[in-house]
Design an enzyme around this catalytic site. Structure first.
Site, mmCIF file in Angstrom:
data_model
loop_
_atom_site.group_PDB
_atom_site.id
_atom_site.type_symbol
_atom_site.label_atom_id
_atom_site.label_comp_id
_atom_site.label_asym_id
_atom_site.label_seq_id
_atom_site.Cartn_x
_atom_site.Cartn_y
_atom_site.Cartn_z
ATOM 1 N N GLU A 1 -10.193 2.027 -2.439
ATOM 2 C CA GLU A 1 -11.050 1.516 -1.353
ATOM 3 C C GLU A 1 -12.486 1.333 -1.834
ATOM 4 O O GLU A 1 -13.086 2.262 -2.403
ATOM 5 C CB GLU A 1 -11.005 2.467 -0.143
ATOM 6 C CG GLU A 1 -11.893 1.976 0.996
ATOM 7 C CD GLU A 1 -11.623 2.613 2.347
ATOM 8 O OE1 GLU A 1 -10.657 3.394 2.486
ATOM 9 O OE2 GLU A 1 -12.392 2.309 3.277
ATOM 10 N N ASP B 1 -1.085 8.926 7.319
ATOM 11 C CA ASP B 1 -2.238 9.638 6.758
ATOM 12 C C ASP B 1 -2.205 11.113 7.107
ATOM 13 O O ASP B 1 -1.901 11.475 8.261
ATOM 14 C CB ASP B 1 -3.532 9.057 7.342
ATOM 15 C CG ASP B 1 -4.277 8.194 6.340
ATOM 16 O OD1 ASP B 1 -4.042 8.341 5.121
ATOM 17 O OD2 ASP B 1 -5.100 7.375 6.787
ATOM 18 N N GLU C 1 -6.326 11.721 0.768
ATOM 19 C CA GLU C 1 -7.505 11.231 0.058
ATOM 20 C C GLU C 1 -7.913 12.169 -1.065
ATOM 21 O O GLU C 1 -7.859 13.402 -0.906
ATOM 22 C CB GLU C 1 -8.673 11.081 1.050
ATOM 23 C CG GLU C 1 -8.393 10.052 2.134
ATOM 24 C CD GLU C 1 -9.564 9.875 3.101
ATOM 25 O OE1 GLU C 1 -10.618 10.524 2.920
ATOM 26 O OE2 GLU C 1 -9.400 9.083 4.048
HETATM 27 O O1 KIV Z 1 -7.042 5.113 7.653
HETATM 28 C C1 KIV Z 1 -6.905 3.985 7.171
HETATM 29 O O2 KIV Z 1 -6.720 2.977 7.865
HETATM 30 C C2 KIV Z 1 -6.970 3.875 5.710
HETATM 31 C C3 KIV Z 1 -7.082 2.490 5.147
HETATM 32 C C4 KIV Z 1 -8.449 1.993 5.331
HETATM 33 C C5 KIV Z 1 -6.650 2.428 3.739
HETATM 34 O O3 KIV Z 1 -6.964 4.839 5.038
#
Ligand code: KIV
Length: 279
Positions: free
Chosen positions: A182, A83, A115
């Site tokens: 989500e 991420d 995102e």
């Molecule tokens: O940060 C995370 O774990 C996520 C998932 C919920 C898709 O983005």
């Protein structure tokens, strides 16, 4: 067999369901890889699950790199998606490209996730254009929790549903290889899944997505601060841990641990000599 973004691209054609779980450390990543999970997400949910923050807003690039490196060491054959944390890509496209590069170079990720839909499509395109695979994330995007005012299902009104479809198409057009949906109503997620030629990965988005993702600590009942409706406990590791920790406390307190078999021996003559010479 090594899992790559091609595994996801092929799966869209064959209809094989893709699996993704989060992980934040070496040992968990090893167990997840051994179980045959297709992809590990080093999610910024590490802010909630590992660091105890109330949301993901405070997670830093350094946090993500540190955990991603550990995960990749534990799962060398699994597609590791990292991420991009809050404010690592929202400022300028240039910052996004530099930070995506750091997650690959220092974190050893195989792809990054960020995102947003239409609004971040130019950012996704810039990252993909330099050769970094991007997984998009639309619907409930936790970094924008202060805009949403809570963790709520998205896309329920006509306008919101249409916007979600536009978002999905925009990230596909920008070159994302997959998109996380989500907290999206199941029928809408199924509609988007049919419409796209990239893989949809659902979390609270029904069974008709091309794949599923869960936070590992949620699905093992290790994290109990809150429990979204979509979480299923596939095992109760939280209870097992509590039992183990309590057993340890009891046995140390009553001197039954460590037992003789947990200790190391010394030659009795040496011990006798020490006792004599030190008394
Ligand atoms: O940060 C995370 O774990 C996520 C998932 C919920 C898709 O983005």
């Amino acid at each position: 067999m090594k899992k790559t973004v091609n595994t996801f691209i092929e799966a869209k054609k064959t209809g094989e369901k893709m699996t993704m779980l989060t992980a934040y450390d070496y040992s968990t990543a090893r167990l997840i890889e051994e179980a045959g999970v297709d992809s590990i997400l080093v999610g910024d949910s590490l802010g909630n699950v590992m660091l105890g923050y109330e949301d993901t807003v405070s997670v830093t690039m350094e946090d993500m790199i540190h955990h991603c490196k550990a995960v990749k060491r534990g799962a060398p054959n699994t597609l590791v998606v990292c991420d991009m944390p809050f404010m690592s890509y929202q400022t300028r496209v240039y910052d996004a490209v530099v930070n995506a590069g750091r997650l690959m170079k220092e974190g050893r990720a195989n792809a990054v996730k960020l995102e947003g839909g239409e609004a971040v499509a130019p950012t996704i395109k810039a990252i993909v254009d330099i050769g970094i695979p991007v997984c998009a994330h639309i619907g409930l995007t936790p970094q924008s929790i202060n805009m949403f005012g809570g963790y709520k299902v998205q896309g329920k009104s006509l306008e919101a549903a249409k916007q979600l479809i536009r978002d999905a198409e925009a990230v596909q057009e920008a070159g994302a290889f997959a998109v996380v949906l989500e907290c999206v109503p199941s029928e809408l997620a199924a509609f988007i899944t049919k419409r796209l030629n990239i893989t949809t990965i659902g979390i609270g988005a029904g069974a008709e997505c091309d794949g599923q993702v869960l936070v590992y600590a949620d699905m093992l009942a290790m994290f109990s601060d809150y429990r979204p409706k979509f979480v299923k406990n596939f095992a109760n590791v939280g209870d097992e841990m509590r039992k183990g920790f309590k057993g340890y406390v009891d046995e140390v307190k009553n001197s039954s641990y460590p037992a003789a078999e947990h200790g190391y021996t010394i030659d009795s003559e040496i011990m006798e000599e020490i006792k004599k010479s030190e008394s």
